[in-house]
Scaffold this motif. Structure first.
Motif, PDB file in Angstrom:
ATOM      1  N   ALA A  19      40.863  49.585  47.675  1.00 56.88           N
ATOM      2  CA  ALA A  19      41.485  49.337  46.371  1.00 56.88           C
ATOM      3  C   ALA A  19      40.782  48.188  45.649  1.00 56.88           C
ATOM      4  CB  ALA A  19      42.973  49.031  46.555  1.00 56.88           C
ATOM      5  N   ARG A  20      40.466  47.143  46.380  1.00 63.31           N
ATOM      6  CA  ARG A  20      39.775  46.000  45.781  1.00 63.31           C
ATOM      7  C   ARG A  20      38.388  46.384  45.290  1.00 63.31           C
ATOM      8  NH1 ARG A  20      41.680  41.702  50.484  1.00 63.31           N
ATOM      9  NH2 ARG A  20      43.516  40.876  49.385  1.00 63.31           N
ATOM     10  N   TYR A  21      37.682  47.166  46.072  1.00 62.27           N
ATOM     11  CA  TYR A  21      36.323  47.557  45.694  1.00 62.27           C
ATOM     12  C   TYR A  21      36.338  48.460  44.461  1.00 62.27           C
ATOM     13  CZ  TYR A  21      31.471  49.121  46.269  1.00 62.27           C
ATOM     14  OH  TYR A  21      30.141  49.398  46.080  1.00 62.27           O
ATOM     15  N   HIS A  22      37.225  49.449  44.462  1.00 66.30           N
ATOM     16  CA  HIS A  22      37.325  50.350  43.311  1.00 66.30           C
ATOM     17  C   HIS A  22      37.688  49.565  42.053  1.00 66.30           C
ATOM     18  CE1 HIS A  22      38.051  54.059  41.106  1.00 66.30           C
ATOM     19  NE2 HIS A  22      39.231  53.586  40.732  1.00 66.30           N
ATOM     20  N   ALA A 208      36.837  44.935  57.160  1.00 63.40           N
ATOM     21  CA  ALA A 208      37.391  46.040  56.382  1.00 63.40           C
ATOM     22  C   ALA A 208      36.606  46.226  55.092  1.00 63.40           C
ATOM     23  CB  ALA A 208      38.865  45.762  56.075  1.00 63.40           C
ATOM     24  N   GLU A 209      36.149  45.118  54.509  1.00 64.47           N
ATOM     25  CA  GLU A 209      35.402  45.183  53.250  1.00 64.47           C
ATOM     26  C   GLU A 209      34.086  45.930  53.422  1.00 64.47           C
ATOM     27  OE1 GLU A 209      38.513  42.343  53.063  1.00 64.47           O
ATOM     28  OE2 GLU A 209      36.850  42.450  54.508  1.00 64.47           O
ATOM     29  N   ALA A 210      33.386  45.638  54.525  1.00 68.50           N
ATOM     30  CA  ALA A 210      32.098  46.299  54.767  1.00 68.50           C
ATOM     31  C   ALA A 210      32.294  47.793  55.004  1.00 68.50           C
ATOM     32  CB  ALA A 210      31.396  45.655  55.954  1.00 68.50           C
ATOM     33  N   ALA A 211      33.286  48.143  55.809  1.00 67.78           N
ATOM     34  CA  ALA A 211      33.545  49.556  56.095  1.00 67.78           C
ATOM     35  C   ALA A 211      33.974  50.299  54.833  1.00 67.78           C
ATOM     36  CB  ALA A 211      34.618  49.685  57.169  1.00 67.78           C
ATOM     37  N   ALA A 212      34.794  49.651  54.016  1.00 72.14           N
ATOM     38  CA  ALA A 212      35.271  50.273  52.783  1.00 72.14           C
ATOM     39  C   ALA A 212      34.121  50.570  51.832  1.00 72.14           C
ATOM     40  CB  ALA A 212      36.299  49.368  52.104  1.00 72.14           C
ATOM     41  N   LYS A 213      33.210  49.631  51.694  1.00 75.29           N
ATOM     42  CA  LYS A 213      32.071  49.823  50.783  1.00 75.29           C
ATOM     43  C   LYS A 213      31.192  50.982  51.231  1.00 75.29           C
ATOM     44  CE  LYS A 213      28.288  47.429  48.424  1.00 75.29           C
ATOM     45  NZ  LYS A 213      27.387  48.610  48.481  1.00 75.29           N
ATOM     46  N   VAL A 214      30.934  51.061  52.535  1.00 76.90           N
ATOM     47  CA  VAL A 214      30.127  52.164  53.068  1.00 76.90           C
ATOM     48  C   VAL A 214      30.797  53.498  52.759  1.00 76.90           C
ATOM     49  CG1 VAL A 214      29.332  53.270  55.199  1.00 76.90           C
ATOM     50  CG2 VAL A 214      28.987  50.822  54.866  1.00 76.90           C
ATOM     51  N   GLY A 215      32.094  53.588  53.003  1.00 72.95           N
ATOM     52  CA  GLY A 215      32.815  54.830  52.759  1.00 72.95           C
ATOM     53  C   GLY A 215      32.885  55.192  51.293  1.00 72.95           C
ATOM     54  N   TYR A 216      33.183  54.210  50.457  1.00 69.09           N
ATOM     55  CA  TYR A 216      33.317  54.459  49.019  1.00 69.09           C
ATOM     56  C   TYR A 216      31.984  54.903  48.431  1.00 69.09           C
ATOM     57  CZ  TYR A 216      34.701  53.658  44.140  1.00 69.09           C
ATOM     58  OH  TYR A 216      34.979  53.821  42.800  1.00 69.09           O
ATOM     59  N   ASP A 217      30.914  54.209  48.782  1.00 67.64           N
ATOM     60  CA  ASP A 217      29.592  54.553  48.249  1.00 67.64           C
ATOM     61  C   ASP A 217      29.166  55.950  48.705  1.00 67.64           C
ATOM     62  OD1 ASP A 217      29.553  52.076  47.054  1.00 67.64           O
ATOM     63  OD2 ASP A 217      28.120  51.190  48.453  1.00 67.64           O
ATOM     64  N   ALA A 218      29.528  56.311  49.947  1.00 70.39           N
ATOM     65  CA  ALA A 218      29.215  57.654  50.441  1.00 70.39           C
ATOM     66  C   ALA A 218      30.002  58.706  49.669  1.00 70.39           C
ATOM     67  CB  ALA A 218      29.529  57.746  51.937  1.00 70.39           C
ATOM     68  N   MET A 219      31.255  58.406  49.343  1.00 68.61           N
ATOM     69  CA  MET A 219      32.070  59.313  48.540  1.00 68.61           C
ATOM     70  C   MET A 219      31.424  59.550  47.177  1.00 68.61           C
ATOM     71  SD  MET A 219      35.946  58.726  47.039  1.00 68.61           S
ATOM     72  CE  MET A 219      35.368  57.414  45.925  1.00 68.61           C
TER      73      MET A 219
END
Length: 258
Positions: A19-22, A208-219
């Motif tokens: 949510a923070r990254y988006h 959590a921030e690093a994992a979230a960024k990897v997932g979001y960018d892949a999406m």
């Protein structure tokens, strides 16, 4: 116009980081979880920091009919979801026969049934609208059976398999589906799953921030699957598949033992 993301399990961990990254990219967000106070705090944080609109829907997605209730609540707002991010889920440590069966059935309901339901409900809307993206948070657990976390590992195997099949079915319809398969991530997941004291969490986990960024960018890139840890990805892709099954089961069990 900013893209709107619906994120489940957004009150903590990878969901909150997503949510923070988006929001940092200027996107409005709908956040849902059971803990309303945590969601309200996140809403205040994101709106103040990024000038985005955050809609809060406190709801128990794992309850019977939870996914349908969430869908109805989102439709009632009039907001069209561009990105569906299925992050909600939980695990549980212990030998299967020693665990409360209700706990494992509830795990299946949240980790699998709710995710599948939301993909069906919002996926149809995305196809009708001509586009959309789905990110399903799975786990590296999807790549192997998990003694002492048998049900959790099995749910993640389902999520990764289902996500890839759905991605193929939706190919050419403007909707992509991505499975994020993180290794150990430092969140409250380990405490909730009673994993403290195991070798699994003795290792240095990702944030959590690093994992979230990897997932979001892949999406955003429309990838099928992504693992946030490159050495672990190599092991899962090039070493474990060639190990005898009994050896692999024993290795995973030792990681789960206290």
């Amino acid at each position: 116009m900013s893209k709107i993301a619906l994120i489940t399990g957004a009150s903590s961990g990878i969901g909150r980081a997503l949510a923070r990254y988006h929001a940092s990219l200027g996107g409005d967000v709908i956040i849902t979880a059971r803990r309303g106070e945590a969601l309200d705090a996140l809403k205040s944080e994101l709106e103040a920091a990024h000038k985005v609109t955050v809609t809060v829907i406190p709801l128990d997605l794992g309850a019977a009919g939870g996914a349908a209730k969430l869908y109805e609540a989102v439709k009632a707002t009039g907001i069209r979801v561009d990105y569906l991010i299925n992050n909600a889920g939980f695990g549980g440590h212990g030998a299967f026969l020693d665990r409360d069966l209700t706990d494992d059935l509830n795990m299946i309901r949240l980790n699998v049934e709710a995710l599948v339901s939301l993909c069906h409900l919002f996926g149809k809307d995305m196809v009708a609208a001509g586009g959309g993206k789905i990110l399903n948070v799975s786990s590296t657990a999807a790549h192997m059976p998990g003694p002492l976390q048998a049900t959790y590992f099995a749910t993640k195997a389902y999520v990764s398999s289902f996500s890839q099949a759905l991605a193929e079915e939706l190919k050419g319809q403007g909707v992509t589906v991505t499975a994020l398969e993180p290794g150990y991530v430092v969140t409250e997941f380990a405490a909730v799953a009673d994993l403290e004291g195991t070798k699994l969490i003795a290792q240095k986990g990702a944030t959590a921030e690093a994992a979230a960024k990897v997932g979001y960018d892949a999406m955003i890139a429309g990838k099928l699957t992504v693992i946030n840890d490159k050495p672990l990805a190599f092991m899962l892709g090039w070493i474990m598949p060639f190990m005898p099954h009994r050896m692999r089961l024993n290795m995973v069990r030792k990681m789960q033992e206290k």
